[in-house]
Design an enzyme around this catalytic site. Sequence first.
Site, mmCIF file in Angstrom:
data_model
loop_
_atom_site.group_PDB
_atom_site.id
_atom_site.type_symbol
_atom_site.label_atom_id
_atom_site.label_comp_id
_atom_site.label_asym_id
_atom_site.label_seq_id
_atom_site.Cartn_x
_atom_site.Cartn_y
_atom_site.Cartn_z
ATOM 1 N N CYS A 1 -7.513 3.012 3.360
ATOM 2 C CA CYS A 1 -6.271 2.230 3.419
ATOM 3 C C CYS A 1 -4.991 3.037 3.225
ATOM 4 O O CYS A 1 -4.155 3.096 4.128
ATOM 5 C CB CYS A 1 -6.338 1.087 2.404
ATOM 6 S SG CYS A 1 -7.611 -0.096 2.833
ATOM 7 N N PHE B 1 -1.813 2.909 -11.588
ATOM 8 C CA PHE B 1 -1.585 3.849 -10.490
ATOM 9 C C PHE B 1 -0.634 4.967 -10.874
ATOM 10 O O PHE B 1 0.203 5.406 -10.089
ATOM 11 C CB PHE B 1 -1.166 3.109 -9.221
ATOM 12 C CG PHE B 1 -2.355 2.493 -8.539
ATOM 13 C CD1 PHE B 1 -3.139 1.562 -9.188
ATOM 14 C CD2 PHE B 1 -2.728 2.893 -7.273
ATOM 15 C CE1 PHE B 1 -4.270 1.026 -8.600
ATOM 16 C CE2 PHE B 1 -3.868 2.346 -6.663
ATOM 17 C CZ PHE B 1 -4.623 1.405 -7.333
ATOM 18 N N ASN C 1 0.829 -1.214 0.000
ATOM 19 C CA ASN C 1 0.000 0.000 0.000
ATOM 20 C C ASN C 1 0.856 1.254 0.000
ATOM 21 O O ASN C 1 0.575 2.224 -0.702
ATOM 22 C CB ASN C 1 -0.957 -0.011 1.188
ATOM 23 C CG ASN C 1 -2.223 -0.771 0.879
ATOM 24 O OD1 ASN C 1 -2.407 -1.260 -0.240
ATOM 25 N ND2 ASN C 1 -3.103 -0.880 1.852
#
Length: 443
Positions: A255, A244, A203
């Site tokens: 998150c 991304f 993440n």
Amino acid sequence: MSEREPIGVVGAGWVGLVTAACFAELGHRVVVREIVPEKVESLRRGEVPIHEPELPELIERNRERLTFTTEMSELLDGPRLLFICVQTPPTYSGDADLSAVNRAVEEIGDPAGKALVMKSTVPVGTGRTIHRDAPDLAYVSCPEFLKEGTAVNDFLKPDRVVIGADPGEEWAADAVAGIYEPLGAPIVRTDLSSAEMIKLASNAYLATKISFINEIANVCDEVGADVTEVARGMGMDPRIGDKFLNAGLGFGGSCFPKDTQALKILAGNSGYHFQLLNSVIEVNELQKRRVMAKLSKHLDSLVGKRVALLGLAFKPDTDDMREASSLVLASRLEGEGATVVAFDPVAEQRARELLPKVDMAASAMETLDGADAAVLVTEWPEFAQLDWAEVAKRMSNPLLVDGRNFLDPVAVRAAGITYEAIGRPSVAAIRVAGGREAEQAER
Ligand code: UDX
């Protein structure tokens, strides 16, 4: 479908419900323990308390194999694999709040022959601590990588399944690997702490990629390059990858903000200053405010102005407002004296609680009525279908800031709307998709 082993799930949030419904879809009987009685009642009535595409149908299709209860005893009677899927929100200090995890572990106790399978995102070392205090209960770390809005697909078609366990717990790790085997995804078997770190690092890395492309976009704004073209060129290098790399108003959600903060603090608590993450978080907070500068470029003052926000949820296909960029933007605009009016196809109810001063409109077009400026905050597909000529007529000042580089600048401009984006040249040096006819930049 041959009967598969029963599974227990603690927590009926995003991860818990998707985990339970998908394992039921794979043929397992699943008992879901949720402490909020109203949630259990609505789930028993077939109502799903979150907006997640495909999930209601999946739960309906597998109702026979799903049991919802408030009683931990019902969960402990049967399954040997107990998936912990409770929330670990940030505390004020930014550490992960493990109170829900600890409560569940306490209720489960230390039964032999059972395994606790951690799906909640927890700091590295949590597994070892829990296992130390409950040595008979096996412990497996099996982090979840699902994204809101595509959670069912992400669960059933994972890029990999990570299974972390320490020596002596092989039976539990094998059992978890066994129930994931039908998905046919690569299984990463590793030790407990590394599995916990894989989740946080994954993440944090994705958040870093987003802050990086946002900074590139900010430089593009200064030098006249187009970040969407830059991302296209960068993304063709498999070492970088094209995912991304969408510049915009920064990352939000339950998150990335939480996990980048938690990892930064985890590093700090263990004596290491994680400089890069510091910047990733700082860049993200500043990025949520970049729209203000773009608005001020065209509007001398925001006092008394009416600013329309298209989208409020932290991303499309969810009603989740946690750490949404719209929260910061709306309060900044109000702080500068503007009146904010907004529309979101599904997040209105949650937004009303969080943004009491914002006028909620019934449609995107209604939001734009009489607006002095508009900002696209969430890239809901319907916003790309707007009739820009109609928009230009209804706004009192046709100015649009595309906070997600989601719209077609040529079409918006052709309607006489001043179009600003994030890291895209301010006036018409936009390559036309496919034809790639470069137009002279008129900076
Ligand atoms: C994320 C991870 O993707 C997932 O693997 C993990 O399990 C949970 O956290 P989620 O928070 O649902 O999932 O959303 P995601 O699609 O990752 O988007 C997070 C934020 O980043 C959103 O605010 C989104 O708008 C933003 N984002 C995403 C960008 O700004 N640019 C991008 O290119 C991608």
